[in-house]
Design an enzyme around this catalytic site. Structure first.
Site, short mmCIF file in Angstrom:
data_model
loop_
_atom_site.label_atom_id
_atom_site.label_comp_id
_atom_site.label_asym_id
_atom_site.label_seq_id
_atom_site.Cartn_x
_atom_site.Cartn_y
_atom_site.Cartn_z
CE1 TYR A 107 -2.75 2.32 -7.98
CE2 TYR A 107 -5.12 2.08 -8.20
CZ TYR A 107 -3.92 1.67 -7.64
OH TYR A 107 -3.89 0.63 -6.77
CB SER B 93 -0.90 0.00 1.23
OG SER B 93 -1.58 1.24 1.31
CB SER C 249 -2.76 4.23 2.35
OG SER C 249 -3.64 4.04 1.28
CE LYS D 49 -11.83 -1.20 -0.90
NZ LYS D 49 -11.95 -0.38 -2.10
P1 NAP Z 1 -12.10 -6.67 -9.76
O1 NAP Z 1 -12.99 -6.70 -8.56
O2 NAP Z 1 -11.23 -7.84 -10.08
O3 NAP Z 1 -13.06 -6.38 -11.03
C1 NAP Z 1 -12.61 -6.30 -12.36
C2 NAP Z 1 -13.63 -7.01 -13.21
O4 NAP Z 1 -13.34 -6.75 -14.59
C3 NAP Z 1 -13.60 -8.54 -13.04
O5 NAP Z 1 -14.91 -9.02 -12.81
C4 NAP Z 1 -13.05 -9.01 -14.38
O6 NAP Z 1 -13.54 -10.28 -14.75
C5 NAP Z 1 -13.57 -7.95 -15.31
N1 NAP Z 1 -12.91 -7.92 -16.60
C6 NAP Z 1 -11.61 -8.18 -16.91
N2 NAP Z 1 -11.40 -8.00 -18.24
C7 NAP Z 1 -12.59 -7.62 -18.76
C8 NAP Z 1 -13.02 -7.28 -20.08
N3 NAP Z 1 -12.18 -7.29 -21.13
N4 NAP Z 1 -14.32 -6.93 -20.27
C9 NAP Z 1 -15.18 -6.92 -19.24
N5 NAP Z 1 -14.83 -7.22 -17.97
C10 NAP Z 1 -13.56 -7.56 -17.73
O7 NAP Z 1 -11.15 -5.41 -9.69
P2 NAP Z 1 -11.46 -3.96 -9.07
O8 NAP Z 1 -11.07 -3.95 -7.64
O9 NAP Z 1 -12.83 -3.54 -9.45
O10 NAP Z 1 -10.37 -3.09 -9.83
C11 NAP Z 1 -10.39 -2.92 -11.24
C12 NAP Z 1 -9.25 -1.99 -11.65
O11 NAP Z 1 -9.44 -0.74 -11.02
C13 NAP Z 1 -7.87 -2.49 -11.16
O12 NAP Z 1 -6.93 -2.23 -12.16
C14 NAP Z 1 -7.57 -1.65 -9.95
O13 NAP Z 1 -6.18 -1.43 -9.77
C15 NAP Z 1 -8.27 -0.35 -10.31
N6 NAP Z 1 -8.71 0.41 -9.15
C16 NAP Z 1 -8.53 1.74 -9.19
C17 NAP Z 1 -8.92 2.53 -8.13
C18 NAP Z 1 -8.68 3.99 -8.18
O14 NAP Z 1 -8.87 4.67 -7.16
N7 NAP Z 1 -8.28 4.53 -9.32
C19 NAP Z 1 -9.54 1.94 -7.02
C20 NAP Z 1 -9.74 0.57 -7.01
C21 NAP Z 1 -9.32 -0.20 -8.09
P3 NAP Z 1 -12.61 -11.58 -14.50
O15 NAP Z 1 -12.66 -11.79 -13.02
O16 NAP Z 1 -13.28 -12.63 -15.30
O17 NAP Z 1 -11.23 -11.23 -14.99
#
Ligand code: NAP
Length: 291
Positions: free
Chosen positions: A234, A22, A24, A73
């Site tokens: 990010y 992290s 943070s 969470k």
């Molecule tokens: P997550 O819970 O794993 O959700 C991502 C989802 O996207 C999964 O269900 C995955 O399916 C699906 N997916 C993957 N490839 C895809 C595609 N081509 N088309 C449609 N769906 C697809 O992850 P998350 O925690 O939501 O995080 C997602 C991204 O956001 C990560 O890169 C994370 O680092 C980023 N994030 C950013 C912030 C921010 O503050 N900017 C905060 C949190 C997270 P599968 O399981 O089948 O792969």
């Protein structure tokens, strides 16, 4: 960095499993020091089965506030005394405030997302949104759009049933909202992309240089140049998606400000003060190597 830990130092923390990656602590400790606040932020790796004890520990040790990350969470919610409307709707808490032993849960991801769009002059009210990915970040973003009277929300996910579950949940919470699962309906996805005001990459695609774009080239072509693309990624200085948006003159909003502002909001909840936001951003960028 040297901290002057005193007998009065307040402790804020992050719980997750794992937590050692992290950024943070660096971000919050820099902001606490800058604001001359006698606080320290540390990470506690907490195994999923030990969540009840960890939460009791917040009360016993008078931990003043906490962040909560994957995979806790959702799991912390039943152990809190109150939960904000946003966090209840999202079903996930990422920030806890301890007020004299009473624990209040918040979700600051919606604030982080909304703020990052506001900084890019994007008005969320009444928009058509398309969200690719239906995981944790998509959920917060979808609730953010539902709360700002989205005209429609279309969601797709490669994982079976995930987008459907999120859509059902949104329909329960917002019965008059037009919300659809396009995971198995490429035609519906295309139609939704054509009218979209904002398209969101809520997948991990883009974290690695070798990743493909989150949409194929035909789907990308459907997005209007007047639309915006939000990319949750990010940790990359300039993603392939950002370059593509620049070439097509589409507004691109990267995920760094969402990450930053969810932290800013948590700091405000714990301290009732506004932190030095440029400093927090600089620390994050240094840690991410994206300066
Ligand atoms: P997550 O819970 O794993 O959700 C991502 C989802 O996207 C999964 O269900 C995955 O399916 C699906 N997916 C993957 N490839 C895809 C595609 N081509 N088309 C449609 N769906 C697809 O992850 P998350 O925690 O939501 O995080 C997602 C991204 O956001 C990560 O890169 C994370 O680092 C980023 N994030 C950013 C912030 C921010 O503050 N900017 C905060 C949190 C997270 P599968 O399981 O089948 O792969």
């Amino acid at each position: 960095m040297t901290y002057q830990i005193s007998g009065k130092t307040k402790i804020a923390c992050l719980i997750g499993w794992p937590v050692s990656h992290s950024f943070s602590p660096a971000m919050h400790n820099a902001a606490f020091q800058d604001a001359n606040l006698d606080y320290v932020y540390i990470c506690f790796p907490v195994k999923p089965e030990r969540i009840p004890e960890a939460i009791s520990g917040f009360r016993a040790l008078d931990i003043c506030g906490a962040n909560v990350t994957i995979p806790h969470k959702e799991a912390v919610v039943p152990f809190l005394d109150e939960v904000s409307d946003e966090a209840r709707k999202i079903g996930a808490v990422n920030t806890i405030l301890n007020h004299e032993g009473s624990l209040a849960g918040f979700n600051t991801d919606v604030y982080g997302y909304s703020k990052s769009l506001e900084l890019h002059d994007f008005d969320m009210i009444g928009v058509h949104a398309v969200i690719i990915g239906a995981g944790g970040v998509a959920r917060a973003i979808a609730i953010g759009h539902a709360m700002t009277n989205a005209a429609s929300i279309t969601i797709t996910d490669t994982a079976a049933g995930k987008a459907g579950a999120l859509v059902s949940n949104l329909r329960e919470l917002y019965p008059s909202l037009e919300v659809r699962d396009a995971s198995r309906d490429p035609g519906l996805l295309i139609k939704s992309l054509v009218r979209a005001d904002i398209v969101i990459n809520a997948t991990p695609l883009g974290m690695k240089e070798t990743d493909p774009l989150f949409l194929d080239s035909n789907q990308m072509e459907c997005i209007s140049p007047s639309a915006a693309i939000f990319d949750a990624i990010y940790n990359v200085k300039e993603t392939k998606l950002e370059k593509t948006c620049r070439a097509r003159h589409i507004k691109y909003v990267g995920g760094l400000d969402m990450l930053l502002y969810q932290g800013v909001r948590a700091f405000e909840i714990w301290t009732e003060q506004t932190p030095n936001i440029p400093l927090m951003k600089k620390v994050l960028q240094e840690k991410l190597g994206t300066c």
